[in-house]
Design a protein around this motif. Structure first.
Motif, PDB file in Angstrom:
ATOM      1  N   THR A   8       0.822  -1.214   0.000  1.00  0.00           N
ATOM      2  CA  THR A   8       0.000   0.000   0.000  1.00  0.00           C
ATOM      3  C   THR A   8       0.854   1.261   0.000  1.00  0.00           C
ATOM      4  OG1 THR A   8      -1.773  -1.164   1.150  1.00  0.00           O
ATOM      5  CG2 THR A   8      -1.818   1.240   1.224  1.00  0.00           C
ATOM      6  N   LYS A   9       1.863   1.303   0.879  1.00  0.00           N
ATOM      7  CA  LYS A   9       2.624   2.537   1.086  1.00  0.00           C
ATOM      8  C   LYS A   9       3.619   2.833  -0.032  1.00  0.00           C
ATOM      9  CE  LYS A   9       2.028   2.765   6.076  1.00  0.00           C
ATOM     10  NZ  LYS A   9       2.667   2.813   7.404  1.00  0.00           N
TER      11      LYS A   9
ATOM     12  N   GLU B  57       0.814   4.987  -1.795  1.00  0.00           N
ATOM     13  CA  GLU B  57       0.265   5.953  -0.834  1.00  0.00           C
ATOM     14  C   GLU B  57       1.386   6.368   0.117  1.00  0.00           C
ATOM     15  OE1 GLU B  57      -3.381   4.790   1.077  1.00  0.00           O
ATOM     16  OE2 GLU B  57      -4.162   3.860  -0.741  1.00  0.00           O
TER      17      GLU B  57
ATOM     18  N   LYS C  88      -3.697  -3.643  -4.836  1.00  0.00           N
ATOM     19  CA  LYS C  88      -3.174  -2.894  -3.696  1.00  0.00           C
ATOM     20  C   LYS C  88      -3.515  -3.659  -2.424  1.00  0.00           C
ATOM     21  CE  LYS C  88      -5.002   1.207  -2.817  1.00  0.00           C
ATOM     22  NZ  LYS C  88      -5.072   2.683  -2.851  1.00  0.00           N
TER      23      LYS C  88
ATOM     24  N   LYS D 149      -4.106  -2.938   0.630  1.00  0.00           N
ATOM     25  CA  LYS D 149      -5.237  -2.452   1.432  1.00  0.00           C
ATOM     26  C   LYS D 149      -6.551  -3.005   0.898  1.00  0.00           C
ATOM     27  CE  LYS D 149      -5.396   1.962   2.446  1.00  0.00           C
ATOM     28  NZ  LYS D 149      -5.599   3.431   2.276  1.00  0.00           N
ATOM     29  N   TRP D 150      -6.679  -2.988  -0.418  1.00  0.00           N
ATOM     30  CA  TRP D 150      -7.906  -3.485  -1.055  1.00  0.00           C
ATOM     31  C   TRP D 150      -7.906  -5.007  -1.117  1.00  0.00           C
ATOM     32  CZ3 TRP D 150      -7.789   0.417  -5.755  1.00  0.00           C
ATOM     33  CH2 TRP D 150      -8.101   1.694  -5.275  1.00  0.00           C
TER      34      TRP D 150
ATOM     35  N   ASP E 133      -3.174  -3.742   7.241  1.00  0.00           N
ATOM     36  CA  ASP E 133      -4.279  -3.768   6.281  1.00  0.00           C
ATOM     37  C   ASP E 133      -5.238  -4.919   6.593  1.00  0.00           C
ATOM     38  OD1 ASP E 133      -3.305  -1.589   4.820  1.00  0.00           O
ATOM     39  OD2 ASP E 133      -2.139  -2.859   3.468  1.00  0.00           O
TER      40      ASP E 133
ATOM     41  N   ASP F 184      -8.259  11.966  -5.097  1.00  0.00           N
ATOM     42  CA  ASP F 184      -8.333  10.896  -4.107  1.00  0.00           C
ATOM     43  C   ASP F 184      -6.963  10.243  -3.974  1.00  0.00           C
ATOM     44  OD1 ASP F 184      -8.816   8.677  -2.556  1.00  0.00           O
ATOM     45  OD2 ASP F 184     -10.498   7.928  -3.741  1.00  0.00           O
TER      46      ASP F 184
ATOM     47  N   GLU G 150      -6.081   7.575  -2.641  1.00  0.00           N
ATOM     48  CA  GLU G 150      -6.120   6.129  -2.871  1.00  0.00           C
ATOM     49  C   GLU G 150      -6.163   5.792  -4.356  1.00  0.00           C
ATOM     50  OE1 GLU G 150      -8.632   3.523  -0.812  1.00  0.00           O
ATOM     51  OE2 GLU G 150      -8.500   4.557   1.103  1.00  0.00           O
ATOM     52  N   ARG G 151      -6.451   6.810  -5.184  1.00  0.00           N
ATOM     53  CA  ARG G 151      -6.659   6.519  -6.608  1.00  0.00           C
ATOM     54  C   ARG G 151      -5.449   6.826  -7.475  1.00  0.00           C
ATOM     55  NH1 ARG G 151      -8.225   4.842  -9.880  1.00  0.00           N
ATOM     56  NH2 ARG G 151     -10.068   5.631 -10.932  1.00  0.00           N
ATOM     57  N   GLN G 152      -4.246   6.668  -6.852  1.00  0.00           N
ATOM     58  CA  GLN G 152      -3.052   6.536  -7.684  1.00  0.00           C
ATOM     59  C   GLN G 152      -2.975   5.079  -8.139  1.00  0.00           C
ATOM     60  OE1 GLN G 152      -1.970  10.265  -7.870  1.00  0.00           O
ATOM     61  NE2 GLN G 152      -0.033   9.189  -7.903  1.00  0.00           N
ATOM     62  N   ASP G 153      -3.954   4.286  -7.732  1.00  0.00           N
ATOM     63  CA  ASP G 153      -4.104   2.892  -8.134  1.00  0.00           C
ATOM     64  C   ASP G 153      -5.236   2.789  -9.145  1.00  0.00           C
ATOM     65  OD1 ASP G 153      -2.520   0.693  -6.457  1.00  0.00           O
ATOM     66  OD2 ASP G 153      -2.829   2.443  -5.185  1.00  0.00           O
TER      67      ASP G 153
END
Length: 398
Positions: free
Chosen positions: A133-134, A137, A151, A153-154, A188, A364, A366-369
């Motif tokens: 994740t990091k 993010e 990712k 986290k998801w 996560d 957002d 989170e939406r670099q994914d």
């Protein structure tokens, strides 16, 4: 690029023995995409999959005239899964090769380490496998780290949802490798369990190359866990399965995609029923779009069967990432790092893996994914093949 970033770049180039004037440093970047992945070592199959997907996309793009009238090319470097080599490759791709973007590889420890030089230099990075994740993010603004992959986290939320649906006791254990990838996934998974109203009954860690996981297996068994989540690579996943078998412990196992490569080969029948998250697979039935891509790749690389590709997600993700980068360059109207970065937020396209609408969202963090959880797929090992779970006996429980 700021003066401090240029200074850092020039210092590195001086150490590397590469001459570069300020004018050259600020010139239009080259029509190439750098690819720093593991092409040697136990996870070399991940690097091979990424290379297949990226090269195939580039060939298709060049056959249609390239990007802004220039053919793209892929420049390949081996990081062997070692963070220092990934950092060195990043600098070389950006400052010596002057590529317009970098693809990231299989190992999360490498991607986390690359975040510093990527953002210091200011070159767009698009990860296509590593899921930490990091890595993406990372709190940087502007942030040059992007990802067309899963990712953690998801993935944690996805796997916990599957675990709770399959558990009869509500007791879940977590086995994770003692690396940046595994340790990064622990919070996560804990957060996902908390959101489900539960806590992990056992958290068991291990190191790369550990041969005996019997103590961890016994603790999870005695805690009553009937589902175990894996954040492991194939090599250690095999040892965990063998240790579980030794103590008569047979829980449902659901894992992140570190066990998507050759677990079936290593563990044999013990791998049957082990479930793994994926974003893309060539296994099982193919639709026309997937079949066309498979025909190209099998002909180009001399493959006989889809199971010859040990990490299909790497192929699909890299293929889509190259098309996203190409579209961003077109929208930017130049091979320019900052302009291409901004244009990445404007890309909308129907890809192999997902419908990117848009690929990234700058409103957002989170939406670099790019690949949303709704596109994740669950697969299962059966007789040495990693198949879509609905095409296995285990799909009836999902």
């Amino acid at each position: 690029m700021t003066s401090s970033r240029l200074s850092h770049a020039f210092r590195w180039l001086a150490l590397a023995g590469i001459a570069l004037s300020p004018t050259a440093a600020l010139a239009q970047k080259a029509p190439c995409i750098g690819n720093s992945v593991a092409t040697t070592g136990p996870a070399a199959f991940g690097g091979a999959a990424i290379k297949m997907g990226a090269e195939t996309a580039i060939e298709e793009i060049n056959a249609k005239g390239g990007v802004l009238g220039q053919p793209l090319k892929l420049i390949q470097y081996d990081d062997a899964g070692a963070p220092p080599r990934g950092v060195d490759n990043t600098r070389r791709i950006a400052l010596a090769d002057k590529c317009v973007a970098i693809l990231g590889g299989y190992h999360s420890t490498v991607s986390v380490a690359q975040a510093e030089p990527v953002n210091a230099i200011g070159i767009p990075f698009v990860g296509v496998l590593a899921a930490n994740t990091k890595a993406i993010e990372n709190g940087r603004s502007p942030n040059y780290m992007f990802r067309v992959s899963a990712k953690d986290k998801w993935v944690a939320r996805f796997l916990v949802e599957k675990a709770m649906a399959q558990s009869k006791t509500g007791k879940v254990a977590f086995f994770y490798e003692n690396t940046g990838w595994g340790n990064g996934a622990l919070p996560d998974v804990q957060a996902a369990m908390k959101a489900a109203g539960k806590e992990l009954v056992a958290t068991e860690t291990f190191n790369w190359n550990d041969q005996d996981m019997t103590p961890q297996a016994i603790r999870a068994r005695d805690a009553g866990a009937d589902v175990v989540l894996f954040w492991a690579l194939d090599r250690e996943g095999n040892q965990i399965l063998r240790s579980m078998d030794k103590v008569g412990y047979k829980p449902t196992i659901i894992g992140a995609w570190g066990i998507a490569g050759n677990l079936g080969e290593l563990a044999g029948p013990l791998a049957n029923g082990v479930q793994v998250v994926q974003t893309y697979t060539f296994m099982g039935e193919m639709d026309p779009k997937k079949k066309a891509l498979w025909d190209k790749i099998s002909a180009k690389y001399g493959l006989k069967d889809p199971q010859d590709i040990k990490m299909s997600s790497g192929v699909g993700n890299a293929y889509d990432a190259v098309y996203i980068i190409a579209q961003a360059i077109e929208k930017a109207g130049a091979y320019d790092w900052a302009k291409v970065r901004e244009a990445l937020y404007q890309v909308r396209m129907e890809g192999l893996v997902a419908n990117y609408d848009p690929a990234f969202d700058d409103s957002d963090p989170e939406r670099q994914d790019a690949i949303l959880p709704k596109y994740y797929k669950l697969t299962a090992w059966q007789d040495g093949k990693l198949l879509p779970i609905e095409q296995t006996p285990y799909g009836k429980t999902n």
